[in-house]
Design an enzyme around this catalytic site. Structure first.
Site, PDB file in Angstrom:
ATOM      1  N   GLU A   1       0.852  -1.194   0.000  1.00  0.00           N
ATOM      2  CA  GLU A   1       0.000   0.000   0.000  1.00  0.00           C
ATOM      3  C   GLU A   1       0.886   1.240   0.000  1.00  0.00           C
ATOM      4  O   GLU A   1       1.802   1.364   0.820  1.00  0.00           O
ATOM      5  CB  GLU A   1      -0.917  -0.015   1.235  1.00  0.00           C
ATOM      6  CG  GLU A   1      -1.817   1.203   1.303  1.00  0.00           C
ATOM      7  CD  GLU A   1      -3.094   0.977   2.109  1.00  0.00           C
ATOM      8  OE1 GLU A   1      -3.408  -0.182   2.446  1.00  0.00           O
ATOM      9  OE2 GLU A   1      -3.785   1.987   2.396  1.00  0.00           O
TER      10      GLU A   1
ATOM     11  N   ASN B   1      -3.199  -1.615   7.788  1.00  0.00           N
ATOM     12  CA  ASN B   1      -4.527  -2.098   7.387  1.00  0.00           C
ATOM     13  C   ASN B   1      -4.386  -3.612   7.288  1.00  0.00           C
ATOM     14  O   ASN B   1      -3.786  -4.121   6.346  1.00  0.00           O
ATOM     15  CB  ASN B   1      -4.944  -1.523   6.029  1.00  0.00           C
ATOM     16  CG  ASN B   1      -5.210  -0.026   6.113  1.00  0.00           C
ATOM     17  OD1 ASN B   1      -5.655   0.477   7.140  1.00  0.00           O
ATOM     18  ND2 ASN B   1      -4.929   0.697   5.041  1.00  0.00           N
TER      19      ASN B   1
ATOM     20  N   GLU C   1     -10.300   4.655   9.499  1.00  0.00           N
ATOM     21  CA  GLU C   1     -10.487   4.299   8.077  1.00  0.00           C
ATOM     22  C   GLU C   1     -11.017   2.874   7.926  1.00  0.00           C
ATOM     23  O   GLU C   1     -10.540   2.096   7.100  1.00  0.00           O
ATOM     24  CB  GLU C   1      -9.178   4.492   7.305  1.00  0.00           C
ATOM     25  CG  GLU C   1      -8.702   5.939   7.304  1.00  0.00           C
ATOM     26  CD  GLU C   1      -7.477   6.202   6.434  1.00  0.00           C
ATOM     27  OE1 GLU C   1      -6.692   5.269   6.197  1.00  0.00           O
ATOM     28  OE2 GLU C   1      -7.317   7.359   6.001  1.00  0.00           O
TER      29      GLU C   1
ATOM     30  N   ARG D   1      -1.764   3.613  17.010  1.00  0.00           N
ATOM     31  CA  ARG D   1      -1.711   4.801  16.146  1.00  0.00           C
ATOM     32  C   ARG D   1      -2.798   5.820  16.505  1.00  0.00           C
ATOM     33  O   ARG D   1      -3.942   5.451  16.805  1.00  0.00           O
ATOM     34  CB  ARG D   1      -1.831   4.389  14.672  1.00  0.00           C
ATOM     35  CG  ARG D   1      -0.621   3.573  14.249  1.00  0.00           C
ATOM     36  CD  ARG D   1      -0.708   3.146  12.817  1.00  0.00           C
ATOM     37  NE  ARG D   1      -0.231   4.128  11.874  1.00  0.00           N
ATOM     38  CZ  ARG D   1      -0.919   4.542  10.825  1.00  0.00           C
ATOM     39  NH1 ARG D   1      -2.151   4.118  10.597  1.00  0.00           N
ATOM     40  NH2 ARG D   1      -0.392   5.392   9.980  1.00  0.00           N
TER      41      ARG D   1
ATOM     42  N   ARG E   1     -10.958  17.779  10.584  1.00  0.00           N
ATOM     43  CA  ARG E   1     -10.126  16.572  10.692  1.00  0.00           C
ATOM     44  C   ARG E   1      -8.842  16.847  11.476  1.00  0.00           C
ATOM     45  O   ARG E   1      -8.343  15.975  12.182  1.00  0.00           O
ATOM     46  CB  ARG E   1      -9.808  16.060   9.282  1.00  0.00           C
ATOM     47  CG  ARG E   1      -8.836  14.913   9.252  1.00  0.00           C
ATOM     48  CD  ARG E   1      -8.798  14.281   7.880  1.00  0.00           C
ATOM     49  NE  ARG E   1      -7.598  13.473   7.723  1.00  0.00           N
ATOM     50  CZ  ARG E   1      -7.323  12.733   6.652  1.00  0.00           C
ATOM     51  NH1 ARG E   1      -8.177  12.712   5.630  1.00  0.00           N
ATOM     52  NH2 ARG E   1      -6.221  12.017   6.582  1.00  0.00           N
TER      53      ARG E   1
ATOM     54  N   LYS F   1       1.232  10.754  13.748  1.00  0.00           N
ATOM     55  CA  LYS F   1       1.773  11.316  12.506  1.00  0.00           C
ATOM     56  C   LYS F   1       2.294  12.724  12.776  1.00  0.00           C
ATOM     57  O   LYS F   1       1.716  13.457  13.575  1.00  0.00           O
ATOM     58  CB  LYS F   1       0.699  11.366  11.421  1.00  0.00           C
ATOM     59  CG  LYS F   1       0.352   9.984  10.862  1.00  0.00           C
ATOM     60  CD  LYS F   1      -0.493  10.073   9.590  1.00  0.00           C
ATOM     61  CE  LYS F   1      -0.852   8.653   9.136  1.00  0.00           C
ATOM     62  NZ  LYS F   1      -1.544   8.610   7.839  1.00  0.00           N
TER      63      LYS F   1
ATOM     64  N   ASP G   1      -2.202  14.460   7.239  1.00  0.00           N
ATOM     65  CA  ASP G   1      -1.751  13.188   6.656  1.00  0.00           C
ATOM     66  C   ASP G   1      -0.541  13.391   5.745  1.00  0.00           C
ATOM     67  O   ASP G   1      -0.688  13.303   4.528  1.00  0.00           O
ATOM     68  CB  ASP G   1      -2.916  12.557   5.870  1.00  0.00           C
ATOM     69  CG  ASP G   1      -2.639  11.103   5.498  1.00  0.00           C
ATOM     70  OD1 ASP G   1      -1.642  10.547   5.989  1.00  0.00           O
ATOM     71  OD2 ASP G   1      -3.432  10.534   4.720  1.00  0.00           O
TER      72      ASP G   1
ATOM     73  N   GLU H   1       4.147   9.084  -0.613  1.00  0.00           N
ATOM     74  CA  GLU H   1       2.755   9.103  -1.060  1.00  0.00           C
ATOM     75  C   GLU H   1       2.324  10.473  -1.590  1.00  0.00           C
ATOM     76  O   GLU H   1       1.746  10.573  -2.668  1.00  0.00           O
ATOM     77  CB  GLU H   1       1.839   8.682   0.098  1.00  0.00           C
ATOM     78  CG  GLU H   1       0.362   8.765  -0.244  1.00  0.00           C
ATOM     79  CD  GLU H   1      -0.536   8.273   0.883  1.00  0.00           C
ATOM     80  OE1 GLU H   1      -0.023   7.886   1.940  1.00  0.00           O
ATOM     81  OE2 GLU H   1      -1.768   8.288   0.677  1.00  0.00           O
TER      82      GLU H   1
END
Ligand code: GCV
Length: 759
Positions: free
Chosen positions: A230, A273, A356, A389, A406, A430, A435, A463
């Protein structure tokens, strides 16, 4: 053992040696070495030195283990093994690598140890000791090697630390543990010939953060949308392939070697995930994890596992995953005990819960502390940790609702729980509140959990920063994050929080990076993206290191043609100079041609590559810019917006609240302003958008041409790969420039003051 081949080209197995080409070992491999001490990683040290000697004509002799270790029968190696010196004899060696427990030590090692214990000479000598100097800060350029601090005294060298000294023509590395000895060896590799040059007093090195971990978002099964890895941009996984563990794990060992050489000591082998097959890594697929652990162990890298919070249900053991249910606790305790029977040095679990779509404690009316403590309790008897997390937010938000923010979510969820987590829970936060955007403020959660161990998560995989098709050296951004002082200039910085070096604070949780590695021959897709992986490890070890100095070190190791880390020879510095020009500010360049003034996103939904200004504007993901004909940006003030500024302690709560004081680069993150708003440099917001987008593309083109000039200095294969990638980067940067500029021209109706063509 190593992937050898002509320096700079993929080696015999088709894999690039990255920062450990054979050539980097020449200074060690051409000398006479004595290794004193035994234990598992001493075997690795011996193997490294012996293999370098076999290549470059030196010799290594290994003196067996210390008094409390089983002596090992290790023969002399190398064509010219020197005579075994006596306990009080320095012997005819150029290099002595010794465990402090392996006494009696050769005289040179005893002298080095005494030097370390004495500490720095009054009024002189290097400062030796901790790794984050008191003066850490983005504003302070420090040379690489500030992992050396106050000398020794009574404290000992420490678990992973080492002492390096040189006197009487002998270089000495001392360590209390074999892990420290291995890190010391790689320190010498970085120094190159300089390690055998002038005398040097005892320097003490040890890592700032105990946990320096890379998370792999690797799937065991190929995911229908996300693929094998991912957000992976370097091919398949080095661990998994099409639902199974790879047959050949040679490369995993080579990866461990690269990680040890930059200071990383933990790896999570699967995606946060956790899908159906990956859930089973905990139980019937555990052998696969153990096989990876076996390959990484010789380099001091421990394995961690991402687990599914609903595993008790998914694997059929219980009717619920409620963290307060007795059967669930028993299930986790039993499963965890089996994990440690199989992998005694297992590191622990990583959990993405209630985020998520991943399951978590909320389904049972419990909170994150209940959930994390459940797993922590199971791991505690074995010394394991849970990385829990903090990336928790509502990904089903109504875009019409301007009150939900958010950016606020992690703080709102977690700060009420401060003090409730067990000691072996690490809250993994994070670095920014959204993000991994190229520009975000530092997450306020980092400063808001004094009674919780906090780790900061960085994204090495690119990313949102060009997906390893664009050159984007991320260390300057990370360095800014680590140097940020949430309580103002007199207070500690983020680096101190993760190192556990804050008065009355919890122990530090370390630094975590999302790995950018895959089965690509260059490891990272873009050959220059290797520098990000290297820099992650070096910053985790010594957060106040200067990013340009880290890059310089990486260049010297990776491109022997640049003359190594000590020489001025090679190509007279041309390659080194060009790489600095191309890479030092490449993250700034990326920011200029993509998202302006901290507003974020504007990427293509789903894959996140390339521009799409309104791509996320009317979606449930909570990532909006609110551009209209009058202005742009998110009002996060307490006075008129979402109140996010109030999550920071002073002075930042005031600085970010104030339109006048807010730093320009974060203006649109905190404020909604008219296009005519004037920045501190006198430019209007709209003109800044136009100017930076034109400038960013020009910078990419300059870097592309600079790279082209390096043909012949860089080996052909990586040169060609980077040349192709630059063509794509330029195409994409032009697309960003044109879409962003056209979008804001059409919205605002304000022409470019310099009359350039905007489509
Ligand atoms: C692993 C972002 C990424 C997801 C990632 C997630 C996370 O949303 O796009 O791919 O999921 O972050 O960090 O959990």
């Amino acid at each position: 053992m190593t992937f050898s081949g002509p320096p700079g080209t993929p080696g015999s197995r088709g894999v690039h040696p990255a920062w450990l080409p054979d050539e980097a070992f020449r200074p060690i491999g051409s000398r006479r070495t004595l290794l004193c001490g035994g234990g598992p990683l001493a075997g690795t040290v011996h193997e490294e030195v012996a293999s370098a000697c076999a290549r470059y004509g030196g010799s290594v002799r290994r003196r067996a283990a210390g008094p409390d270790e089983a002596p090992e029968a290790v023969p002399d190696d190398g064509p010219e093994a020197g005579p075994d010196d006596g306990a009080d004899d320095g012997g005819p060696y150029d290099l002595v690598l010794a465990l402090t427990t392996a006494g009696p030590l050769p005289a040179v090692a005893e002298t080095a140890l005494a030097g370390f214990r004495r500490g720095p000479a009054p009024g002189g000598g290097p400062a030796v000791g901790p790794d984050i100097g008191p003066d850490i800060g983005p504003d302070i350029g420090t040379d690489i090697g500030p992992d050396i601090g106050t000398a020794g005294g009574d404290e000992g060298i420490g678990d992973e630390g080492y002492v390096v000294a040189r006197h009487d023509g002998v270089t000495v590395v001392l360590a209390d543990s074999t892990t420290g000895l291995l890190y010391g060896l790689f320190h010498l590799v970085r120094l190159g010939e300089e390690a055998f040059g002038a005398a040097r007093p005892a320097e003490h090195h040890r890592p700032a953060a105990r946990l320096r971990m890379l998370d792999h978002w690797d799937n065991v099964d190929v995911h229908p949308v996300m693929g094998q890895v991912e957000r992976g941009y370097a091919g398949g996984s080095i661990f998994w392939r099409d639902g199974a563990l790879r047959d050949d794990l040679t490369r995993v060992r080579a990866y461990g070697r690269l990680l040890a050489a930059c200071g990383v000591n933990a790896v999570t082998v699967n995606n946060v995930n956790v899908h159906a097959t990956e859930t089973r890594l905990l139980t019937d697929r555990l052998r696969d994890v153990a096989a990876i652990a076996d390959r990484l162990r010789p380099y001091g890298v421990r394995v961690h596992l991402s687990v599914n919070f609903a595993a008790p249900v998914a694997l059929g053991g219980t009717a619920t995953a409620d963290p307060l249910d007795e059967d669930v606790r028993t299930w986790w305790a039993a499963v965890t005990a089996r994990v440690y029977e199989t992998i005694p040095d297992f590191g622990g679990y990583v959990v993405k819960a209630d985020s998520e779509g991943q399951p978590g404690p909320h389904a049972y009316g419990r909170d994150h502390a209940d959930g994390a403590n459940l797993l922590a309790e199971a791991l505690a008897p074995f010394g394991g940790v849970v990385h829990w997390r903090a990336f928790v937010y509502n990904h089903r938000q109504d875009w019409r609702d301007r009150s939900t923010d958010r950016a606020r979510a992690a703080y709102d969820h977690f700060t009420p729980l401060d003090g409730r987590f067990r000691d072996n829970v690490i809250l993994q936060v994070k670095h920014g509140p959204i993000d991994f955007q190229v520009r975000e403020p530092v997450s306020p959660v980092i400063a808001a959990m004094p009674r919780t161990r906090v780790a900061v998560e960085l994204q090495v995989t690119q990313e949102y920063t060009g997906q390893q098709r664009h050159v984007c050296y991320l260390a300057p951004m990370w360095s800014e994050v680590l140097g940020f002082r949430p309580w103002g200039p007199a207070g500690p910085g983020v680096a101190h929080v993760v190192a556990g070096d804050v008065a009355d604070g919890a122990a530090g949780g370390g630094l975590v990076g999302v790995s950018n590695v895959g089965d690509d021959p260059y490891w990272t897709g873009h050959p220059l993206a290797q520098a990000n992986l290297y820099a992650f490890g070096r910053l985790a070890w010594a957060p106040s290191s200067d990013p340009a100095a880290i890059l310089d070190e990486w260049i010297g190791l990776t491109f022997p043609a640049a003359g190594g880390n000590d020489a001025t020879g090679g190509d007279d510095g041309r390659l080194r100079e060009a790489l600095h020009e191309i890479m030092d500010d490449s993250c700034g360049t990326y920011e200029r041609y993509t998202v302006p003034l901290g507003v974020g996103f504007m990427v293509r939904p789903g894959h996140h590559y390339g521009p799409d200004v309104d791509g996320y504007e009317y979606t449930p993901w909570g990532t909006y810019h609110f551009a209209d004909r009058d202005g742009v940006g998110v009002d996060r003030t307490r006075a008129t917006g979402t109140g996010f500024t109030g999550q920071y302690p002073p002075p930042w709560s005031e600085v970010y609240e104030s339109l006048a004081r807010c730093p320009d680069e974060l203006l649109l993150f905190f404020h909604h302003v008219p296009y005519g708003h004037v920045l501190h440099d006198g430019t209007t917001v709209i003109q800044h958008i136009y100017d930076t987008h034109f400038a960013g593309v020009e910078e990419v083109d300059r870097a592309r041409l600079r790279w082209a000039e390096l043909a012949g200095l860089v080996p052909d294969a990586p040169h060609a790969r980077v040349r192709e990638l630059f063509a794509e980067q330029l195409r994409c940067a032009e697309e960003w420039r044109d879409q962003v500029n056209a979008y804001f021209l059409r919205k605002s109706g304000v022409p470019d003051a310099r009359g350039r063509r905007i489509p």
